[in-house]
Design an enzyme around this catalytic site. Structure first.
Site: not given
Length: 181
Positions: A113, A128-131
């Site tokens: 990222r 999305h901002y999540r991993y």
């Protein structure tokens, strides 16, 4: 084909090194799975052209690994730019997952990222901002139940599509052995 906001986007990059400020992306691949980790589709596997002055910046590990896998030669012969790779990857993803809903999935995906943010920001914004980082489970397993690690091994080809397939298989393994789902 199954377009869904529950589908997961898996991505892997191969780079000329670990620092996004000085190194470049040389390969990108993506896979879309459903929420049960069944592979729905494989995206384009792209060697991203980089000029020779970027390739000579690779350390010995990168040079040896990416040369022996054939990736360096593919990069030299490629006419795919970073922007071409972004466009082709997004075109694939748009068929499977709405923008902004899937976490970015992979192994040590924070590193990938960082490179996307620097070199392919339009693609980075698709996630999305999540991993969903499989390496988090590996690190917890190493500390809490290390014997479980003996049951899974990777080939470690350091080719993007192979790495994604192994990450998905590894997450399935943890689901079956740790979570027992």
């Amino acid at each position: 084909m199954s377009f869904s906001d529950q589908n997961l986007i898996w991505v892997d990059l191969e780079m000329t090194g670990l620092d996004p400020e000085t190194h470049k992306i040389i390969e990108i691949a993506s896979i879309v799975t459903d929420s049960e980790l069944n592979i729905l589709a494989e995206g384009p596997v792209l060697a991203v052209h980089q000029p020779e002055e970027e390739l000579v910046k690779m350390d010995d590990w990168c040079t040896n690994t990416h040369t022996s896998s054939g990736l360096v030669e593919r990069v030299r012969n490629s006419d795919v730019s970073e922007q071409d790779a972004v466009a082709q990857t997004i075109e694939f993803l748009e068929k499977w997952v709405p923008k902004g809903v899937s976490p970015i999935c992979g192994n040590s995906i924070g590193q990938d990222r960082r490179f996307l943010y620097k070199h392919m920001p339009e693609l980075e914004e698709y996630f999305h901002y999540r991993y969903l980082d499989v390496s988090t489970l590996k690190e917890l397993t190493r500390r809490w139940k290390p014997e479980v690690l003996d049951g899974f091994s990777k080939q470690g080809t350091h080719l993007a599509l192979d790495d994604i397939r192994e990450s998905i298989a590894e997450l399935k393994y943890y689901r079956e052995t740790i979570f027992k789902i």
